[in-house]
Design a protein around this motif. Structure first.
Motif, PDB file in Angstrom:
ATOM      1  N   ILE A   1       0.850  -1.201   0.000  1.00 53.10           N
ATOM      2  CA  ILE A   1       0.000   0.000   0.000  1.00 53.10           C
ATOM      3  C   ILE A   1       0.883   1.248   0.000  1.00 53.10           C
ATOM      4  O   ILE A   1       0.604   2.230  -0.711  1.00 53.10           O
ATOM      5  CB  ILE A   1      -0.944   0.002   1.217  1.00 53.10           C
ATOM      6  N   ALA A   2       1.950   1.235   0.769  1.00 50.52           N
ATOM      7  CA  ALA A   2       2.870   2.378   0.805  1.00 50.52           C
ATOM      8  C   ALA A   2       3.512   2.591  -0.566  1.00 50.52           C
ATOM      9  O   ALA A   2       3.656   3.728  -1.034  1.00 50.52           O
ATOM     10  CB  ALA A   2       3.944   2.154   1.866  1.00 50.52           C
ATOM     11  N   VAL A   3       3.899   1.494  -1.221  1.00 53.57           N
ATOM     12  CA  VAL A   3       4.482   1.603  -2.564  1.00 53.57           C
ATOM     13  C   VAL A   3       3.472   2.224  -3.526  1.00 53.57           C
ATOM     14  O   VAL A   3       3.835   3.050  -4.375  1.00 53.57           O
ATOM     15  CB  VAL A   3       4.928   0.216  -3.073  1.00 53.57           C
ATOM     16  N   ALA A   4       2.196   1.850  -3.407  1.00 53.88           N
ATOM     17  CA  ALA A   4       1.162   2.433  -4.271  1.00 53.88           C
ATOM     18  C   ALA A   4       1.087   3.949  -4.091  1.00 53.88           C
ATOM     19  O   ALA A   4       0.951   4.703  -5.057  1.00 53.88           O
ATOM     20  CB  ALA A   4      -0.189   1.788  -3.968  1.00 53.88           C
ATOM     21  N   LEU A   5       1.185   4.410  -2.838  1.00 50.77           N
ATOM     22  CA  LEU A   5       1.145   5.852  -2.575  1.00 50.77           C
ATOM     23  C   LEU A   5       2.360   6.561  -3.170  1.00 50.77           C
ATOM     24  O   LEU A   5       2.276   7.711  -3.608  1.00 50.77           O
ATOM     25  CB  LEU A   5       1.081   6.097  -1.068  1.00 50.77           C
ATOM     26  N   LEU A   6       3.488   5.870  -3.220  1.00 49.30           N
ATOM     27  CA  LEU A   6       4.748   6.501  -3.630  1.00 49.30           C
ATOM     28  C   LEU A   6       5.114   6.223  -5.084  1.00 49.30           C
ATOM     29  O   LEU A   6       6.136   6.745  -5.562  1.00 49.30           O
ATOM     30  CB  LEU A   6       5.889   5.968  -2.742  1.00 49.30           C
ATOM     31  N   HIS A   7       4.327   5.451  -5.821  1.00 53.43           N
ATOM     32  CA  HIS A   7       4.813   4.883  -7.084  1.00 53.43           C
ATOM     33  C   HIS A   7       5.129   5.912  -8.167  1.00 53.43           C
ATOM     34  O   HIS A   7       5.881   5.617  -9.098  1.00 53.43           O
ATOM     35  CB  HIS A   7       3.831   3.822  -7.607  1.00 53.43           C
ATOM     36  N   ASP A   8       4.573   7.114  -8.078  1.00 58.73           N
ATOM     37  CA  ASP A   8       4.858   8.134  -9.095  1.00 58.73           C
ATOM     38  C   ASP A   8       5.814   9.223  -8.616  1.00 58.73           C
ATOM     39  O   ASP A   8       6.080  10.173  -9.360  1.00 58.73           O
ATOM     40  CB  ASP A   8       3.551   8.798  -9.553  1.00 58.73           C
ATOM     41  N   THR A   9       6.325   9.102  -7.397  1.00 53.98           N
ATOM     42  CA  THR A   9       7.120  10.210  -6.840  1.00 53.98           C
ATOM     43  C   THR A   9       8.454  10.387  -7.561  1.00 53.98           C
ATOM     44  O   THR A   9       8.842  11.513  -7.878  1.00 53.98           O
ATOM     45  CB  THR A   9       7.365   9.984  -5.336  1.00 53.98           C
ATOM     46  N   ILE A  10       9.159   9.287  -7.854  1.00 57.14           N
ATOM     47  CA  ILE A  10      10.451   9.418  -8.535  1.00 57.14           C
ATOM     48  C   ILE A  10      10.257   9.922  -9.957  1.00 57.14           C
ATOM     49  O   ILE A  10      11.037  10.740 -10.457  1.00 57.14           O
ATOM     50  CB  ILE A  10      11.204   8.071  -8.525  1.00 57.14           C
ATOM     51  N   GLU A  11       9.198   9.463 -10.620  1.00 56.64           N
ATOM     52  CA  GLU A  11       8.957   9.828 -12.015  1.00 56.64           C
ATOM     53  C   GLU A  11       8.474  11.267 -12.161  1.00 56.64           C
ATOM     54  O   GLU A  11       8.923  11.996 -13.057  1.00 56.64           O
ATOM     55  CB  GLU A  11       7.919   8.869 -12.615  1.00 56.64           C
ATOM     56  N   ASP A  12       7.571  11.703 -11.288  1.00 54.00           N
ATOM     57  CA  ASP A  12       6.872  12.970 -11.518  1.00 54.00           C
ATOM     58  C   ASP A  12       7.209  14.084 -10.532  1.00 54.00           C
ATOM     59  O   ASP A  12       6.643  15.175 -10.629  1.00 54.00           O
ATOM     60  CB  ASP A  12       5.351  12.730 -11.487  1.00 54.00           C
ATOM     61  N   THR A  13       8.078  13.806  -9.561  1.00 53.66           N
ATOM     62  CA  THR A  13       8.448  14.852  -8.597  1.00 53.66           C
ATOM     63  C   THR A  13       9.967  14.873  -8.453  1.00 53.66           C
ATOM     64  O   THR A  13      10.680  14.162  -9.156  1.00 53.66           O
ATOM     65  CB  THR A  13       7.789  14.594  -7.224  1.00 53.66           C
ATOM     66  N   ASP A  14      10.447  15.696  -7.495  1.00 48.63           N
ATOM     67  CA  ASP A  14      11.894  15.772  -7.282  1.00 48.63           C
ATOM     68  C   ASP A  14      12.408  14.713  -6.307  1.00 48.63           C
ATOM     69  O   ASP A  14      13.563  14.759  -5.876  1.00 48.63           O
ATOM     70  CB  ASP A  14      12.284  17.172  -6.796  1.00 48.63           C
ATOM     71  N   ALA A  15      11.563  13.750  -5.963  1.00 48.84           N
ATOM     72  CA  ALA A  15      11.985  12.674  -5.054  1.00 48.84           C
ATOM     73  C   ALA A  15      13.041  11.808  -5.724  1.00 48.84           C
ATOM     74  O   ALA A  15      13.054  11.643  -6.941  1.00 48.84           O
ATOM     75  CB  ALA A  15      10.786  11.817  -4.654  1.00 48.84           C
ATOM     76  N   THR A  16      13.933  11.247  -4.916  1.00 51.67           N
ATOM     77  CA  THR A  16      14.991  10.375  -5.430  1.00 51.67           C
ATOM     78  C   THR A  16      14.914   9.016  -4.758  1.00 51.67           C
ATOM     79  O   THR A  16      14.317   8.868  -3.683  1.00 51.67           O
ATOM     80  CB  THR A  16      16.378  10.976  -5.176  1.00 51.67           C
ATOM     81  N   ARG A  17      15.551   8.037  -5.399  1.00 52.87           N
ATOM     82  CA  ARG A  17      15.596   6.688  -4.822  1.00 52.87           C
ATOM     83  C   ARG A  17      16.301   6.724  -3.471  1.00 52.87           C
ATOM     84  O   ARG A  17      15.840   6.065  -2.510  1.00 52.87           O
ATOM     85  CB  ARG A  17      16.325   5.745  -5.793  1.00 52.87           C
ATOM     86  N   ALA A  18      17.382   7.470  -3.367  1.00 56.20           N
ATOM     87  CA  ALA A  18      18.127   7.536  -2.107  1.00 56.20           C
ATOM     88  C   ALA A  18      17.260   8.093  -0.988  1.00 56.20           C
ATOM     89  O   ALA A  18      17.304   7.608   0.150  1.00 56.20           O
ATOM     90  CB  ALA A  18      19.382   8.393  -2.293  1.00 56.20           C
ATOM     91  N   GLU A  19      16.465   9.098  -1.310  1.00 54.83           N
ATOM     92  CA  GLU A  19      15.603   9.711  -0.298  1.00 54.83           C
ATOM     93  C   GLU A  19      14.529   8.733   0.176  1.00 54.83           C
ATOM     94  O   GLU A  19      14.248   8.634   1.385  1.00 54.83           O
ATOM     95  CB  GLU A  19      14.954  10.966  -0.893  1.00 54.83           C
ATOM     96  N   ILE A  20      13.950   7.985  -0.753  1.00 52.75           N
ATOM     97  CA  ILE A  20      12.918   7.007  -0.382  1.00 52.75           C
ATOM     98  C   ILE A  20      13.532   5.865   0.413  1.00 52.75           C
ATOM     99  O   ILE A  20      12.936   5.377   1.392  1.00 52.75           O
ATOM    100  CB  ILE A  20      12.199   6.505  -1.647  1.00 52.75           C
ATOM    101  N   ASP A  21      14.733   5.429   0.014  1.00 53.65           N
ATOM    102  CA  ASP A  21      15.428   4.386   0.780  1.00 53.65           C
ATOM    103  C   ASP A  21      15.628   4.825   2.226  1.00 53.65           C
ATOM    104  O   ASP A  21      15.429   4.044   3.170  1.00 53.65           O
ATOM    105  CB  ASP A  21      16.788   4.084   0.155  1.00 53.65           C
ATOM    106  N   GLU A  22      16.036   6.072   2.384  1.00 55.31           N
ATOM    107  CA  GLU A  22      16.330   6.584   3.725  1.00 55.31           C
ATOM    108  C   GLU A  22      15.081   6.672   4.579  1.00 55.31           C
ATOM    109  O   GLU A  22      15.096   6.342   5.772  1.00 55.31           O
ATOM    110  CB  GLU A  22      16.983   7.962   3.607  1.00 55.31           C
ATOM    111  N   MET A  23      13.965   7.081   3.994  1.00 57.90           N
ATOM    112  CA  MET A  23      12.732   7.296   4.763  1.00 57.90           C
ATOM    113  C   MET A  23      11.910   6.016   4.945  1.00 57.90           C
ATOM    114  O   MET A  23      11.276   5.824   5.982  1.00 57.90           O
ATOM    115  CB  MET A  23      11.871   8.362   4.087  1.00 57.90           C
ATOM    116  N   PHE A  24      11.925   5.132   3.908  1.00 56.33           N
ATOM    117  CA  PHE A  24      11.005   3.994   3.937  1.00 56.33           C
ATOM    118  C   PHE A  24      11.704   2.633   3.842  1.00 56.33           C
ATOM    119  O   PHE A  24      11.044   1.601   3.931  1.00 56.33           O
ATOM    120  CB  PHE A  24       9.994   4.112   2.786  1.00 56.33           C
TER     121      PHE A  24
END
Length: 721
Positions: A66-89
Motif C-alpha cells: 500500500i505504501a508503494v502504491a502511494l509513492l509509485h509516481d514520486t520518482i517519475e513525476d516529482t523531485d523525489a529520489t531513490r536515495a531519499e525514499i530508501d532513507e525514509m522507507f
C-alpha cells in the motif's frame, strides 16, 4: 478524495497488525511531493496514487505494498529520489518504487522491436518482485477508469496496450475481476459502437427478465438448505466484452446467445461442491458438453471451480460456478490471495518470496526462463502473447503426469511441454492408445504417448503447427542449429578447397587465428559465414596467411568440370543428394539437374549453392567469378531412390485428349508432374512447359522417347537453361 485515517482504517480491517506509522508517513510524503500537480481531469494528482492504494486494499495486500502504491509516481513525476525514499522507507520499498518507475517509462505500443524489448523488461521487473505487477495493474485500472480525460489519439494507444498486455497478465495471475474490468474499459475505447450496442441490449433484456436472477438465487439457496448445505448464491450478467468475444468466437448474434447469466455458489468444503453439482443437475437439466472440473485439474493461474450450464427457470440458460470460500478468494484476488494468507500467518511482507507455491507465479517464472533461450525480442513477444490469450486443455502422459496446454495445441506442443529433447526427437504419437499424426489437435483428458527416434530432428514446418511459445522457440533453435551445421560443413569444404588450390592444408589452429581477425565468435561461426556467402574463402586465406597469393588463382573450374565426367570427380568435391537438396543446396530454377548429368555448383551469398547441369547456358554469366564455382558430385542412395527436378517443353497438337495422353505416359513410367504451363502457339499447336521429377537421366530419357512416340506430339525438348 480519501483521507489519511480512512486509508489506515481500510488496511486495519483485514490486517490489524498493519504498520500505521508507515502508511501515515507514505501518505503525507506523497501528498507533499505531488503538491499542486493536477491530472488531465483537473483533479489533484495525489488522488491517483490514493485511488491505486484503495484498489490494493480491496485485494487485501500488505501495508508495504500500500505504501508503494502511494509513492509509485514520486520518482517519475516529482523531485523525489531513490536515495531519499530508501532513507525514509527502507531499501525494499525504494526498490519497488524504482521498478515501477522503470515500467512507466516503457512504451509498449511503440514499434514492434522496441515494444518487444520493453515487454521483456516489464516481465523481468515483475519477476524480481511480484508486487510490482500488483501495483502496476491497480495503476492501470485507475488510469482506464479515468481514460475519458485523455486525448483521443493517446486513448486508443493506452486501450490497445491494456487489452494486449495488462488484461491478459491479470488473467494469468488469476485476478479475474481486474482482468474483466480492464477488458471492458478498453473495449469501450477500441470499439465504442459495439460496446454501446451490447450494453443497450443488456439493458433491454434486464427489463424483460426483471427478477429472474433473484428468483434463481432464492430457488437454489432454498433447495441447498433443504439438503443441509449453507451456500452463498450470487448471480450476475455477463460483461459486454465477454459477450462480444463469445459472439465473435461462435459467429452468432446477440439474440442467439442463451447463457448470459452467471451464478456463483460458494460453500464450505470440496465435498459440498460435488454435492451441490448433483443437486443442481437433478433439479434442472444440464446442457451437454458444458461441464468442466477445475477442482481436480486446476488452471495454471490456480483457479479452481466446478463449471456447469443448466436450463433454469423460464427456460433460461444459466452458467454456474461452484467453489469453496478459499477457492473464491483465489478466483477474486489471484496471486494476491497467496500474499494475504502469508501475511496473516507469518507477518512477513515479501510476497515475491512467499508465492513459490502459486501455479500462476510458476507460469511467470517459466515465461521469464524463455528470456535466456536466445530468441529475438520479437519472437519472445509473439510467443508470450500466444500463451497469454489461449484457454487451456489438460492432457496426460502414460504415467499420469498432467500437462496443461493452450487450446488448439498439438502433439508437437505436448512433446515439447514434457521436455525439449522429447520434442526434438519426436517422430509420432499415440493418443488414447491409437497412433495419430503429430499435428493432431489435443482435447481435454487425452492420454498422449510420444514416439521418439534419436535420428529425428524437427523440421521448420513444425513451427506453423505448434501453438505454444516453448515449442516454437525450441523448433526455431533446432532448425537454426541444423542450418548452421549445414552452412558450416559447406564452408569447411569451400575453405579446404581454397587451400588445396594453393597446394596447402589448413589446421584448426590456423583457423582459430582467423576467427578474431574476421570478427567471428568461433571456428564454426567462421565456416558457417563462408557457407552463407557472408565471407569469401579468399578472405579466410588472407586472414590465416596475409602473404598468400590468392588473387591470381586460375578460373578453370568450368573447364575442369567439362574435362571430367561426374563419376570421376575428386572425393573432396561436395556430395549432392535429394530432390532440391537440403538447404543450403538448391537446384537451378526452371532447369534442374538429374543424376547422370555432369554438374557444377555456384555459390550465392545468402542462398547457399545452386546446382546447374554443365551444359546450362546460364553458367556463362559466372565465367569471371571463379571463386563462386564449386566441384560437386552426385551421392545417390541406391536403397532409397529420390526424385530430382527437370523441365521439358512439348509441342502438341491442339485436340481433345492430348494432355491426358501425355500425362498417362509420364504416369506409366513412374514420373511425377510438378507443374504444367500451357502456351497457345497457334490454332493447331500449343506448347506445354512441364516441370518433371525423375530418378535419373536414364529415367528422363525413357519418358522423352515414349512421349515422342505419341501421335499428338510434334516436338519435345529438355530445357537446358
Amino acid at each position: 478524495m480519501m483521507r489519511q485515517y480512512e486509508l489506515v482504517e481500510r488496511v486495519s480491517r483485514y490486517n490489524p497488525a498493519a504498520d500505521e506509522g508507515l502508511l501515515n508517513k507514505a501518505y503525507v510524503y506523497a501528498m507533499h511531493k505531488h503538491g499542486s500537480q493536477t491530472r488531465a481531469s483537473g483533479d489533484p494528482y495525489f488522488s491517483h496514487p490514493l485511488e491505486v492504494a484503495a484498489i490494493l486494499t480491496d485485494l487485501r495486500l500488505d501495508d508495504a505494498t500500500i505504501a508503494v502504491a502511494l509513492l509509485h509516481d514520486t520518482i517519475e513525476d516529482t523531485d523525489a529520489t531513490r536515495a531519499e525514499i530508501d532513507e525514509m522507507f527502507g531499501a525494499e520499498i525504494g526498490k519497488l518504487v524504482e521498478g515501477l518507475t522503470k515500467i512507466k517509462r516503457l512504451d509498449l505500443v511503440s514499434s514492434k522491436a522496441k515494444q518487444a524489448e520493453n515487454f521483456r523488461k516489464l516481465l523481468l521487473a515483475i519477476a524480481d518482485d511480484v508486487r510490482v505487477l500488483l501495483v502496476k495493474l491497480a495503476d492501470r485500472l485507475h488510469n482506464m477508469r479515468t481514460i475519458r480525460y485523455v486525448p483521443p489519439h493517446k486513448r486508443i494507444a493506452v486501450a490497445e496496450e491494456t487489452m494486449e498486455i495488462y488484461a491478459p497478465l491479470a488473467g494469468r495471475m488469476g485476478m479475474q475481476e481486474i482482468r474483466e474490468e480492464l477488458e471492458d474499459l478498453a473495449f469501450k475505447v477500441l470499439n465504442q459502437e459495439a460496446s454501446a450496442a451490447i450494453s443497450a441490449r443488456l439493458e433491454s433484456m434486464r427489463g424483460r427478465n426483471s427478477g429472474l436472477i433473484q428468483e434463481i438465487e432464492e430457488d437454489l439457496t432454498e433447495r441447498l438448505a433443504e439438503e443441509g448445505i449453507a451456500a452463498i448464491v450470487a448471480g450476475r450478467e455477463k460483461r459486454p466484452y465477454s459477450i462480444f468475444r463469445k459472439m465473435q468466437r461462435k459467429s452468432v448474434s446477440f439474440e442467439q446467445l442463451s447463457d448470459l447469466y452467471g451464478f456463483r455458489v460458494i460453500v464450505d468444503d470440496v465435498t459440498q461442491c460435488y454435492r451441490v453439482l448433483g443437486i443442481v443437475h437433478t433439479t434442472w437439466p444440464g446442457v451437454p458438453g458444458r461441464f468442466k472440473d477445475y477442482i481436480s485439474t486446476p488452471k495454471q493461474n490456480d483457479y479452481r471451480s466446478l463449471h456447469t450450464t443448466v436450463v433454469g427457470p423460464s427456460r433460461q440458460r444459466a452458467e454456474l460456478q461452484i467453489r469453496t470460500h478459499a477457492m473464491h478468494r483465489v478466483a477474486e484476488y489471484g496471486i494476491a490471495a497467496h500474499a494475504l494468507y502469508t501475511d496473516r500467518e507469518g507477518g512477513g511482507r515479501n510476497i515475491a518470496r512467499l508465492t513459490a507455491d502459486s501455479r500462476a507465479y510458476e507460469w511467470l517464472r517459466h515465461t521469464i526462463d524463455l528470456l535466456s533461450e536466445g530468441d529475438s525480442p520479437e519472437e519472445f513477444l509473439e510467443n508470450t502473447k500466444l500463451e497469454l490469450f489461449h484457454d487451456q486443455v489438460f492432457c496426460f502422459t502414460p504415467k499420469g503426469r498432467l500437462i496443461a496446454l493452450p487450446r488448439g495445441a498439438t502433439a508437437i506442443d505436448f512433446a515439447y511441454a514434457v521436455h525439449t529433447d522429447v520434442g526434438n526427437t519426436c517422430v509420432g504419437c499415440k493418443i488414447n492408445g491409437q497412433i495419430m499424426p503429430i499435428m493432431t489437435e489435443l482435447k481435454n483428458g487425452d492420454e498422449v504417448e510420444i514416439i521418439r527416434s534419436k535420428a529425428q530432428r524437427p523440421t521448420a514446418a513444425w513451427e506453423s503447427l505448434a501453438v505454444t511459445g516453448k515449442a516454437r522457440a525450441a523448433i526455431r533453435r533446432a532448425t537454426r542449429e541444423a542450418s548452421r551445421q549445414q552452412y558450416s560443413g559447406l564452408g569447411r569444404h569451400i575453405v579446404e578447397r581454397a587451400f588445396q588450390r594453393l597446394a596447402r592444408t589448413v589446421t584448426p589452429e590456423q583457423l582459430n587465428l582467423a576467427v578474431n581477425r574476421l570478427g567471428q565468435a568461433s571456428v564454426e561461426d567462421l565456416l558457417a559465414a563462408v557457407g552463407r556467402g557472408e565471407l569469401s574463402s579468399r578472405e579466410v586465406v588472407k586472414a590465416v596467411d596475409p602473404t598468400a597469393e590468392v588473387d591470381g588463382e586460375p578460373k578453370p573450374v568450368k573447364k575442369a568440370a567439362k574435362r571430367k565426367p561426374a563419376a570421376k570427380e575428386a572425393p573432396s568435391s561436395l556430395p549432392i543428394r535429394g530432390l532440391r537438396g537440403d538447404f543450403p543446396v538448391r537446384f537451378a530454377p526452371n532447369v534442374g539437374a538429374v543424376p547422370g548429368d555432369r554438374i557444377v555448383g555456384i555459390m550465392t551469398p545468402g542462398e547457399g549453392v545452386t546446382i546447374y547441369p554443365i551444359q546450362s547456358p546460364a553458367l556463362k554469366e559466372f565465367d569471371d567469378q571463379s571463386e563462386r564455382w564449386l566441384d560437386v558430385r552426385w551421392d545417390i542412395d541406391e536403397d532409397n531412390p529420390q526424385r530430382f527436378p527437370t523441365q521439358i517443353v512439348v509441342a502438341a497438337i491442339n485436340e481433345p485428349g492430348s494432355l491426358a495422353s501425355i500425362a498417362q505416359v509420364i504416369s506409366d513410367n513412374d514420373g511425377n508432374i510438378d507443374n504444367i504451363k500451357m502456351i497457345q502457339r497457334g490454332d493447331d499447336f500449343h506448347d506445354m512447359i512441364i516441370d518433371l521429377e525423375v530418378f535419373d537421366l536414364k529415367h528422363l530419357t525413357r519418358i522423352i522417347q515414349q512421349l515422342r512416340g505419341l501421335p499428338v506430339i510434334s516436338d519435345i525438348q529438355r530445357v537446358s537453361g
